[in-house]
Write an enzyme that holds these catalytic residues in place. Sequence first.
Site, PDB file in Angstrom:
ATOM      1  N   SER A  24     -12.171  51.424 -34.005  1.00  0.00           N
ATOM      2  CA  SER A  24     -13.371  52.111 -33.741  1.00  0.00           C
ATOM      3  C   SER A  24     -14.362  51.750 -34.874  1.00  0.00           C
ATOM      4  CB  SER A  24     -13.386  53.638 -33.770  1.00  0.00           C
ATOM      5  OG  SER A  24     -13.173  54.026 -35.211  1.00  0.00           O
ATOM      6  N   LYS A  25     -15.717  52.151 -34.802  1.00  0.00           N
ATOM      7  CA  LYS A  25     -16.662  51.774 -35.638  1.00  0.00           C
ATOM      8  C   LYS A  25     -16.324  52.303 -37.175  1.00  0.00           C
ATOM      9  CE  LYS A  25     -21.326  52.327 -35.087  1.00  0.00           C
ATOM     10  NZ  LYS A  25     -22.671  53.092 -34.216  1.00  0.00           N
ATOM     11  N   ARG A  26     -15.345  53.329 -37.166  1.00  0.00           N
ATOM     12  CA  ARG A  26     -15.354  53.715 -38.674  1.00  0.00           C
ATOM     13  C   ARG A  26     -13.996  53.012 -39.243  1.00  0.00           C
ATOM     14  NH1 ARG A  26     -16.473  57.604 -35.177  1.00  0.00           N
ATOM     15  NH2 ARG A  26     -14.042  57.788 -34.693  1.00  0.00           N
ATOM     16  N   ASP A  27     -13.485  52.468 -38.442  1.00  0.00           N
ATOM     17  CA  ASP A  27     -12.298  51.809 -38.883  1.00  0.00           C
ATOM     18  C   ASP A  27     -12.742  50.910 -40.190  1.00  0.00           C
ATOM     19  OD1 ASP A  27      -9.942  52.978 -37.875  1.00  0.00           O
ATOM     20  OD2 ASP A  27     -10.390  51.944 -36.039  1.00  0.00           O
TER      21      ASP A  27
END
Length: 449
Positions: free
Chosen positions: A219-222
């Site tokens: 995901s974007k946050r990884d």
Amino acid sequence: MKVRVRFAPSPTGFLHIGGARTALFNWLYARHTGGVFILRIEDTDVARNTQEAVDVILDGLRWLGLDWDEGPITSNATGPCKGDRGPYFQSQRKDLYQRRVEALLSRGLAYEADGAVKFKMTREPVTIEDVVVGKVVRHLTDREEQDPDFVIVRSDGEPVFHLVNVIDDLEMGVTHVIRGEDHLSNTAKHIALFRAFGVEPPAYAHIPLILNGDGSKMSKRDQGASLMSYRDDGYLPEAVLNYLCLLGWSTKDNQDVLTIPEVVDRFDLPQILRHNAKFDPKREKLDWLNYEHLRRADTDRFNELVVRTLEKAGIHTQAWDLDFVKGALATAKDKLKKLNDAPGYLGFYFQENVDIDPAEELKLRAPENKPRLQQLRDSFASVASFDAATLEQSLKGVATTLGIKAGPLVHPVRVAVTGKASGPSLYHLMEILGRERVLRRIDTALAKM
Ligand code: GLU
């Protein structure tokens, strides 16, 4: 038939490494075949569509050096394009979509429902001959059995992704759609739309996703999901490109370190791997590739990149003599894994006085070190030429006189002169620093002992 491929990102404010890899595979395929690479910004979702979000994509492509070949002529083209060609923006192509929708409506292939326009989806199974995934036959799902038709223009007049994606691929003469596997589920709809427009669909190549080390979807946050985080962490674009190539593709001879021309030469769609690529969160492979590419970088470029990295860390090399800077940087060639290692590795050159690591200072204070360092100082003060070979001889001579090995002498001198336990070759770095600075730093250390 000339290959025509495109990268068609939606401006989300973020360029995911999966997206960067999709762009790369398209670009590689175009360059490998002598075809055309198109950049198309899919910005019909007005809410998310900002200049910043577009710039993130352009910056990423620019950093990687993925240049595109076509686009409308703009006076303020900002990308790495040929001539003054901007990317295509779907937001500027609405009339075209409108005309295509009217054509479908007039031929009874679409109809209005509750203010929206719906496409009459085929009821037959759709076969996708995917270059990577193989043959996939899509039947209608249970839910679609009830109502297989789908909206192509929303009731607010905005055309929907499936529609504009297909119209543009058709209008732009795209021959191969190379995109993430997450779009495989849309492909039956796209093929049906192509046929409704009376055109055979392009070839499809859906590339497996990049997953986290634990197999979960990224995901974007990884950490490591954003392309630009690699630039910020001190990686070279050619190393990131090399790494991205190997995530989901491999050469016949399993060679790992590849330059871009080498990849262009070898790249082909059938070699794209069918299993999902796993991203290595420890970045061991990427670090190693980066080291290899840094080593291979030519000296001017290496120097420029290192100087910029030092500058960002507050180390201003401009204040120093150019030959001194070049000499200092040369001692780091073949040594750095990442550009961001440069300030820690080279910082001692660009300080009047070094800060000694507290732990190292404690070790330096061991009683035997003071007379040893004193003797080395005297020897270094008297050498005829202050060069690496002579300094090595001088240190070894002192070791022989003291009846000890060179090792126990090297360490205290290094700490006194650089403040650290490790770094460039001691004799070379002393040559670069020069007699005056070396003696001054040893004297400062001796005074503390
Ligand atoms: N705008 C779509 C995306 O960003 C493009 C899909 C495609 O390449 O066809 O996922």
